[in-house]
Design an enzyme around this catalytic site. Structure first.
Site, PDB file in Angstrom:
ATOM      1  N   THR B 316       0.846  -1.200   0.000  1.00 55.04           N
ATOM      2  CA  THR B 316       0.000   0.000   0.000  1.00 55.04           C
ATOM      3  C   THR B 316       0.879   1.247   0.000  1.00 55.04           C
ATOM      4  OG1 THR B 316      -1.655  -1.185   1.261  1.00 55.04           O
ATOM      5  CG2 THR B 316      -1.856   1.204   1.212  1.00 55.04           C
ATOM      6  N   TRP B 319       2.540   1.689  -3.332  1.00 56.07           N
ATOM      7  CA  TRP B 319       1.570   2.089  -4.361  1.00 56.07           C
ATOM      8  C   TRP B 319       1.514   3.616  -4.478  1.00 56.07           C
ATOM      9  CZ3 TRP B 319      -2.854   5.044  -4.569  1.00 56.07           C
ATOM     10  CH2 TRP B 319      -3.647   4.902  -5.712  1.00 56.07           C
ATOM     11  N   HIS B 320       1.718   4.300  -3.356  1.00 53.64           N
ATOM     12  CA  HIS B 320       1.579   5.756  -3.342  1.00 53.64           C
ATOM     13  C   HIS B 320       2.774   6.477  -3.951  1.00 53.64           C
ATOM     14  CE1 HIS B 320      -1.640   4.745  -0.532  1.00 53.64           C
ATOM     15  NE2 HIS B 320      -2.151   5.914  -0.842  1.00 53.64           N
ATOM     16  N   GLY B 321       3.836   5.742  -4.251  1.00 49.42           N
ATOM     17  CA  GLY B 321       4.976   6.410  -4.877  1.00 49.42           C
ATOM     18  C   GLY B 321       6.226   5.573  -4.722  1.00 49.42           C
TER      19      GLY B 321
END
Lengths: 382, 482
Positions: B316, B319-321
């Site tokens: 997770t 996923w954000h960067g």
């Protein structure tokens, strides 16, 4: 229930569609007097421009600049921000009593550039002093209104430590006539010495500094009481207004001092030449009808301006300057035979040869501190 | 293209709405498909090709899985799924994580490989997750494969949720893709929702974002200013992200789609567990459905569950960067959630509710601080400043910034709170009927004056948003790393 839905749908369609359509129907403006800038042109379509994103960016700018009711939208925005207690709007501070201020924080100051600019001035002075006496070489660094009128700033507003920079820079030039005008200006802080909506000083502010400087170089000067004040405009909204765009903002006046009973006519006795050939003028009254009324002084900034002044003492002054000098130099017209003004932003020549070429006897470098610490042209002095 | 731009508001949206509603029903997906392609190509004129490839690739694999299922060949079915997942992850991995991987490899081995400097295609993380949900669900037999490539392409490129979510799973709108009604209710509710989202983004997030922007650029922080900045960023990301989701949900409804909610007043949470049930719901449910549960979830004993949670939360974060701070941020939440599962939740239950809120918000604000700083050095400096290490407690800068933003902060707090809960209390105290989960305006429809409030509120929001979009230069897109 259905009535609300119909109303919402109609409102949405009319709002979004209406503003869109109105923007396309209304004629484009070329210039925004309010913001004092040219508005963007429609972008040119080419596949290359599209692939590199220039067309998309250009279209967004174009639509934003020419949206229906642009000035009104901005007015609403500023009103809301002010109502919410925000005093930092559009990169300027909204102060007390109608005064706006430049926002220059510690992070905005490039110390290396300040160092480089200071060194440029000192080394220029060092070389000039081979021919010109050190006490005829002057340096005037004008504080901003944020320092002089600090009590009108929003409380606790963030600003760079201007006094420390003034101390440091003036100290570096101490072998020459470095004039510290802080105390003199501060003594008149409750007078109209800076514009409320523009970052420049008023004629009264320039007058104080002129007196201080005249005293320091031993030049005779007139007292304000012997002169006549001519107010020429009282609807000036300057550069700070253009950032904040507050419809309810105060207006500024523009005025001059001259011999009693003569109005502006006395300046016609001085021949002004701009950039070596074009005739210029000390006061350009046409500019009083434009947005940037400060350009009334000398019609704005030029690479070089030559004034055949009225001194009759054989002395020739070179002023290396920013726009702050434009309100200052008209006061010195009777002190020198010739006055040369050079703006390094637009003048490319070598300054040492300039001194020789024009038989300069006196030098004055005059800058506002916020320009001095950010100007990228002072290296040309070296 | 982004919603908070004039190209969208003045040109794209009016034209697309007009075309959509004058076209006969069978052409409407085509209108949406072309509109969406232009919408995407506007910002990514080259990368739109990847999206088209992705569309064809996933469509083909969906059909293959269906074909092999009919042939009773589970091995080949699985092969098609694996090919599809590998393809999607390879695209995502290459465009998003290649340089991150090379950079780390270089610093570990000193190999000195040169970086590829690939620009990240906007929204790639959103649409690859969406298409993967499709093939996985086809494989699991939860949805039939889509036979119409037009309808499938419409799903993949559908512009409302394309670049900043929510992650709309195929099964959510599978029926509406082929057959959907447009109604006055959907259009008006969608328009209202869009205006609310626009207001959140432009009037709240951008404004408080400017404060964060200023503080994060300051050369000298105090503890108080650092906290003010962290709180400002926490508000910015919530109102920006949930604003985009509202706009997406609203636009979807204007075209007859019903997306699931993505945020549910996350800053009202009394625990971190609850926070993640309320924050970016479409992402957490995606990970739960397609990673956590397939990994075994909580069915294989506590140690395995903890491992599963750590894997899910590391992913997770990532996923954000493609940056270590996002991994750290993910693991931070992973550890917190495990601790809550093991004992913290039981403790929290015994404490007064407000303490739970304080605890959650404290940790969430720290979380956003980690999230906001991709430079680890800057991050540790900022965290130190928040806890007063080597800085003074407060100075005049703090008071100035607070005076400029005080009113805004109060508004942000009010807007973060669940107004329905307040309304329920209010109506209850008057002995009125209990309130459903609807919108505040739907609760007061009995009053004719308040009836006007809803369209009036929408117009005010739209007008103020336009005013701030025209007058303010600060209008960032926060999801370019996603």
């Amino acid at each position: 229930m259905k009535k609300i839905r119909v109303m919402i749908t109609v409102c949405f369609v009319l709002f979004v569609g209406g503003i869109s359509a109105a923007g396309f129907i209304a004629k484009d403006r070329e210039f925004s007097p309010n913001e004092n800038r040219y508005l963007s042109d429609p972008p040119k379509f080419s596949w290359e421009n599209v692939l590199e994103g220039r067309f998309q960016k250009g279209l967004e700018e174009y639509l934003k600049d020419h949206i229906f009711g642009r000035d009104q939208w901005i007015t609403v925005k500023t009103a809301v921000q002010k109502a919410a207690g925000n005093t930092d709007i559009g990169g300027a501070y909204v102060g007390k009593d109608g005064y706006d201020f430049e926002k220059i924080t510690k992070e905005d100051v490039d110390d290396a550039l300040v160092e480089q600019n200071t060194r440029a001035v000192v080394s220029f002075f060092d070389r000039a002093s081979e021919k010109i006496a050190a006490d005829r070489i002057s340096f005037l660094l004008i504080p901003t209104s944020g320092l002089v009128m600090a009590d009108k700033l929003p409380k606790n507003a963030r600003l760079f430590d201007q006094s420390a920079y003034l101390d440091r820079i003036l100290d570096a030039v101490r072998d020459y006539n470095a004039v510290d005008v802080r105390a003199a200006l501060a003594a008149h802080a409750d007078e109209y010495i800076y514009y409320r909506t523009d970052h420049h000083w008023t004629t009264d502010g320039a007058f104080i500094a002129w007196q201080e400087w005249s005293r320091s170089v031993g030049m005779p000067y007139t007292d304000k009481s012997e002169l006549e004040k001519n107010v020429l405009a009282d609807d000036f909204r300057g550069s700070l207004y253009s950032k904040i765009l507050d419809a309810g903002s105060a207006c500024d006046s523009i005025w001059t001092y001259g011999p009693v009973g003569e109005g502006l006519s006395f300046v016609s006795g001085y021949k002004v030449t701009v950039d070596g050939k074009k005739p210029g003028m000390i006061y350009d009254v046409d500019k009083l009808d434009e947005k940037d009324k400060y350009a009334f002084f000398f019609g704005g900034n030029y690479g070089q301006v030559h004034i055949e002044a009225g001194g009759k003492n054989g002395r020739k002054l070179l002023v290396i300057k920013d726009s702050f000098a434009n309100a200052f130099v008209p006061l010195a017209l009777e002190q020198f035979d010739d006055i040369y003004m050079v703006d390094l932003r637009y003048y490319k020549g070598d300054m040492q040869s300039y001194l020789a070429e024009h038989d300069i006897t006196d030098i004055l470098v005059l800058y506002n501190i916020s320009n001095f610490i950010s100007d990228k042209n002072l290296y040309k002095l070296q | 293209m982004v919603f908070s731009s004039f190209v969208f508001l003045l040109v794209f949206l009016p034209i697309v709405l007009l075309l959509y509603y004058i076209c006969p029903r069978r052409l409407r997906n085509l209108v949406l498909l072309f509109a969406s392609l232009i919408f995407y190509a506007w910002g990514e004129p080259v990368y739109v090709l990847i999206m088209l490839f992705s569309t064809v690739f996933d469509y083909t694999n969906g059909r293959l899985i269906e074909y092999f299922r009919a042939k009773n060949s589970p091995g080949r079915m699985k092969a098609a799924l694996v090919v599809d997942l590998c393809g999607n992850l390879a695209i995502l991995g290459f465009f998003k994580y290649a340089d991150f991987f090379i950079g780390n490899l270089n610093s570990v081995t000193g190999a000195g490989l040169s970086l590829l400097h690939i620009a990240l295609p906007i929204g790639i993380s959103f649409y690859t997750f969406q298409t993967m949900s499709y093939t996985i669900d086809v494989y699991w037999g939860r949805v039939p494969a889509q036979h119409s490539i037009l309808d499938f392409a419409t799903y993949v490129v559908l512009f409302p949720q394309l670049i900043a979510g929510p992650i709309v799973q195929y099964k959510t709108i599978a029926d509406e893709l082929t057959c959907r009604k447009s109604s006055l209710e959907d259009f008006s509710e969608g328009a209202f929702r869009f205006a609310v989202g626009m207001g959140k983004k432009v009037l709240l997030a951008n404004q408080i974002g400017a404060l964060w922007n200023e503080i994060s650029g300051m050369s000298e922080l105090t503890a108080a200013t650092a906290w003010l900045g962290a709180v400002a960023y926490s508000f910015q990301i919530y109102f920006d992200f949930s604003g985009y989701s509202d706009m997406a949900i609203g636009l979807g409804r204007m075209f007859g789609f019903h997306f699931l909610e993505n945020f549910n007043f996350p800053y009202m949470a009394g625990s971190i567990t609850e926070f993640w049930r309320r924050w970016h719901i479409s992402l957490s449910s995606w990970f739960k459905e397609y990673v956590y549960i397939p990994l075994g979830g909580n069915r294989k004993g506590m140690p395995r569950q903890i491992l599963n949670l750590l894997i899910v939360w590391m992913l997770t974060g990532l996923w954000h960067g493609a940056s270590w701070n996002f991994v750290l941020w993910g693991l931070y939440y992973g550890v917190l959630l495990i601790m809550e599962k093991l004992f913290l939740l039981r403790w929290l239950e015994k404490l007064p509710a407000w303490l739970g809120h304080v605890y959650s918000m404290f940790l969430v604000v720290i979380g956003w601080t980690i999230f906001a700083q991709t430079d680890m050095h800057a991050l540790s400096g900022y965290l130190k400043a928040m806890f007063g290490v080597g800085v003074s407690a407060v100075n005049s800068d703090f008071f100035y910034l607070l005076s400029c933003n005080g009113v805004l902060l109060v508004i942000l707090v009010i807007c973060s709170a669940d107004h329905r809960a307040w309304l329920r209390i209010l109506l209850k105290s008057r002995g009125d009927r209990p309130v459903s989960d609807g919108n505040i305006f739907d609760e007061v429809q009995s009053s004719p004056v308040l009836t006007l409030a809803k369209p009036a509120f929408m117009l005010v929001l739209l007008a103020l948003s336009y005013a701030f979009l025209v007058g303010d230069s600060y209008n960032p897109f926060l999801y370019f790393r996603f």
